[in-house]
Design an enzyme around this catalytic site. Structure first.
Site, PDB file in Angstrom:
ATOM      1  N   VAL A   1     -91.026  -7.884  21.302  1.00 38.36           N
ATOM      2  CA  VAL A   1     -90.029  -8.243  20.295  1.00 38.36           C
ATOM      3  C   VAL A   1     -90.691  -8.471  18.941  1.00 38.36           C
ATOM      4  O   VAL A   1     -90.187  -8.020  17.900  1.00 38.36           O
ATOM      5  CB  VAL A   1     -89.231  -9.491  20.726  1.00 38.36           C
ATOM      6  CG1 VAL A   1     -88.200  -9.855  19.661  1.00 38.36           C
ATOM      7  CG2 VAL A   1     -88.538  -9.244  22.056  1.00 38.36           C
ATOM      8  N   TYR A   2     -91.834  -9.136  18.936  1.00 43.10           N
ATOM      9  CA  TYR A   2     -92.566  -9.350  17.684  1.00 43.10           C
ATOM     10  C   TYR A   2     -92.934  -8.008  17.049  1.00 43.10           C
ATOM     11  O   TYR A   2     -92.757  -7.811  15.841  1.00 43.10           O
ATOM     12  CB  TYR A   2     -93.817 -10.179  17.960  1.00 43.10           C
ATOM     13  CG  TYR A   2     -94.612 -10.533  16.731  1.00 43.10           C
ATOM     14  CD1 TYR A   2     -94.111 -11.430  15.790  1.00 43.10           C
ATOM     15  CD2 TYR A   2     -95.877  -9.993  16.517  1.00 43.10           C
ATOM     16  CE1 TYR A   2     -94.847 -11.770  14.661  1.00 43.10           C
ATOM     17  CE2 TYR A   2     -96.618 -10.329  15.395  1.00 43.10           C
ATOM     18  CZ  TYR A   2     -96.102 -11.219  14.470  1.00 43.10           C
ATOM     19  OH  TYR A   2     -96.827 -11.539  13.350  1.00 43.10           O
ATOM     20  N   SER A   3     -93.440  -7.087  17.863  1.00 41.35           N
ATOM     21  CA  SER A   3     -93.795  -5.760  17.349  1.00 41.35           C
ATOM     22  C   SER A   3     -92.570  -5.047  16.784  1.00 41.35           C
ATOM     23  O   SER A   3     -92.644  -4.388  15.742  1.00 41.35           O
ATOM     24  CB  SER A   3     -94.418  -4.916  18.462  1.00 41.35           C
ATOM     25  OG  SER A   3     -95.608  -5.489  18.940  1.00 41.35           O
TER      26      SER A   3
END
Length: 246
Positions: free
Chosen positions: A157-159
């Site tokens: 999700v961060y990516s």
């Protein structure tokens, strides 16, 4: 320094400027001669100390409490900055959150919070700044090299959010070009901060330069992108990670 005095120099707002990379950017832009406003989410004392240090060195700085997931607070921070300094020339959007989780475990609440801060908040910070920015202004977003190389578990999700920012700036660059406002995205790799120190030992051996980056190195790149020498550069994402993404 009063509004008249501040009007003779460039002014900047840094979203997420009380610690780590953001704090280094605030110090560098102040050193470059800009009047600085920066936001913080929770640590009022740390933010006040940062502003006081710049003032003590002869600069101008104000700390503004603002949650980058809250559009009203984003807009209020930009409004306060432009009213305090009489204009706005530079905006750096550094605010962001990292919540790791395996794809089978990420909750809708965590997913939505990361999107709210790392994507939605970035977009509306850009929008608010651009509306008040003078012609020829500079906008810099702070993304991450995980937009290029997502090399650790639990980072999906961060990516996703950082890849979204890298793509976002391309479209925004076209929208702002008629006003000679540039926007570029800095993508740091592992950087020495109080938040990363516990994990760097495992990561450094993977970096071709065999070291983590320093916050001042990121600030120096932001400084370049925020000044006149970078006037022909817009819509770009610049990765600064010691070669980790190669």
């Amino acid at each position: 320094m009063n509004q008249t005095d501040a009007g003779s120099k460039k002014s900047a707002i840094v979203f997420g400027g009380s610690r780590g990379i953001g704090s280094a950017i605030v110090r560098r832009l102040a050193k470059d001669g800009a009047a600085i406003a920066f936001t913080y989410a929770s640590s009022a004392s740390q933010a006040a100390e940062g502003a006081a240090a710049i003032e003590a060195a002869g600069g101008t700085a104000i700390a503004i409490k603002a949650d980058s997931a809250n559009i009203d607070e984003i807009e209020a921070a930009v409004e306060q900055t432009s009213e305090q300094f009489g204009h706005l020339d530079i905006a750096v959007i550094n605010a962001g959150i990292l919540m790791l989780g395996d794809v089978s475990e990420v909750s809708p609440a965590d997913f939505d919070r990361m999107i709210a801060v790392n994507v939605r908040g970035v977009f509306f910070a850009i929008q608010a700044a651009a509306r008040r920015m003078r012609e020829g202004g500079r906008i810099v977003t702070i993304g991450s090299n995980v937009a290029v190389r997502s090399g650790f578990p639990g980072s999906s999700v961060y990516s996703l959010t950082k890849a979204a920012v890298a793509t976002m700036v391309k479209g925004v660059a076209v929208d702002l070009a008629p006003r000679k406002i540039t926007i570029n995205n800095v993508q740091p790799g592992p950087i020495v901060t109080d938040m990363t120190s516990a994990h760097l030992e495992q990561i450094v051996p993977l970096i071709p330069l065999h070291r983590a980056g320093d916050v001042d190195e990121i600030a120096a790149l932001v400084s370049f992108l925020a000044n006149g020498e970078a006037a022909y550069m817009t819509g770009a994402s610049v990765t600064i990670d010691g070669g980790l993404s190669l």
